[in-house]
Design a protein around this motif. Sequence first.
Motif, short mmCIF file in Angstrom:
data_model
loop_
_atom_site.label_atom_id
_atom_site.label_comp_id
_atom_site.label_asym_id
_atom_site.label_seq_id
_atom_site.Cartn_x
_atom_site.Cartn_y
_atom_site.Cartn_z
N LEU A 152 0.85 -1.18 0.00
CA LEU A 152 0.00 0.00 0.00
C LEU A 152 0.89 1.24 0.00
N THR A 153 0.53 2.21 -0.84
CA THR A 153 1.26 3.49 -0.86
C THR A 153 0.25 4.63 -0.85
N ILE A 154 0.70 5.75 -0.33
CA ILE A 154 -0.06 6.99 -0.41
C ILE A 154 0.90 8.04 -0.93
N PHE A 159 -7.85 5.36 3.39
CA PHE A 159 -8.31 4.36 2.43
C PHE A 159 -8.65 5.00 1.08
N ASP A 160 -9.23 6.20 1.11
CA ASP A 160 -9.60 6.89 -0.13
C ASP A 160 -8.37 7.29 -0.95
N GLU A 161 -7.22 7.43 -0.29
CA GLU A 161 -6.00 7.89 -0.96
C GLU A 161 -5.03 6.77 -1.31
N VAL A 162 -5.23 5.59 -0.73
CA VAL A 162 -4.24 4.53 -0.85
C VAL A 162 -4.26 3.90 -2.25
N ALA A 163 -3.07 3.61 -2.75
CA ALA A 163 -2.92 2.84 -3.99
C ALA A 163 -2.43 1.44 -3.60
N ILE A 164 -2.95 0.45 -4.29
CA ILE A 164 -2.64 -0.94 -3.97
C ILE A 164 -1.80 -1.54 -5.07
N GLU A 165 -0.79 -2.31 -4.67
CA GLU A 165 0.02 -3.08 -5.60
C GLU A 165 -0.02 -4.53 -5.14
N VAL A 166 -0.26 -5.43 -6.08
CA VAL A 166 -0.27 -6.87 -5.80
C VAL A 166 0.88 -7.49 -6.57
N SER A 167 1.68 -8.27 -5.88
CA SER A 167 2.79 -9.00 -6.50
C SER A 167 2.55 -10.50 -6.36
N LYS A 180 -0.41 -2.71 -10.31
CA LYS A 180 -0.49 -1.55 -9.42
C LYS A 180 -1.57 -0.59 -9.90
N GLU A 181 -2.30 -0.06 -8.92
CA GLU A 181 -3.26 1.01 -9.20
C GLU A 181 -2.49 2.31 -9.40
N CYS A 182 -3.16 3.25 -10.03
CA CYS A 182 -2.59 4.59 -10.18
C CYS A 182 -2.78 5.38 -8.88
N GLY A 189 1.90 8.08 -9.85
CA GLY A 189 1.90 7.46 -11.17
C GLY A 189 1.26 6.09 -11.16
N CYS A 190 1.44 5.40 -12.28
CA CYS A 190 0.86 4.07 -12.48
C CYS A 190 1.94 3.05 -12.74
N GLY A 191 1.60 1.81 -12.53
CA GLY A 191 2.51 0.72 -12.86
C GLY A 191 1.71 -0.45 -13.35
N THR A 192 2.41 -1.43 -13.90
CA THR A 192 1.74 -2.67 -14.33
C THR A 192 2.48 -3.86 -13.80
#
Length: 190
Positions: free
Chosen positions: A46-48, A91-99, A181-183, A187-190
């Motif tokens: 999780l990132t903000i 929670f409204d600001e968090v971006a999620i990345e799944v590996s 990864k969500e934006c 930025g965004c990632g894939t």
Amino acid sequence: MDGRLLLSIARQAIASAFGLAPEVDKERLAAEHPELAREQATFVTLTIGGQLRGCIGSIVPHRRLIDDLVANALAAAFEDPRFAPLSREEFDEVAIEVSLLTVPQPLAYEDVDDLRRKIEPGADGVILQLDGRQSTFLPQVWEELNDFDLFFAHLCLKAGLPQNCLAYHPQIYTYRVEKFKECDSAGCGT
């Protein structure tokens, strides 16, 4: 693997803890998407604003992907000991990345120079084990610690070992990840 599905499941799992969504129907999803029923190790980060806010995962597969993903999403949000539990506002600001992790493989090496030649920065996730201690960095950590010596000094420290612990020839395992990864504002990632 459908990255949007994985990110949606992780987000719903956290949202359900705030009462904003129903709990993830793991059985229905596993029946509709058989790949979710196979054993797979995951990490949820999780990132903000590009800053780490939580990261928990599994190193080796030991349960269904859907179960691992939901458990690690909740743990990253509420149980990472480095952070207070995620707040409803965050929670409204968090971006999620799944590996999704491959199974870690032992890496034989003679000395630090040999290890330096065998490690592929940016691609290899690394597990370090020595004297009953262990730590890991996902391959994404190379983006911030992009120097071999710096990467391994931090990995040693993360395990509670001296930063020069490579001098004691720890066991090294490597793995790769497929990440989604969500934006966010960084930025965004894939």
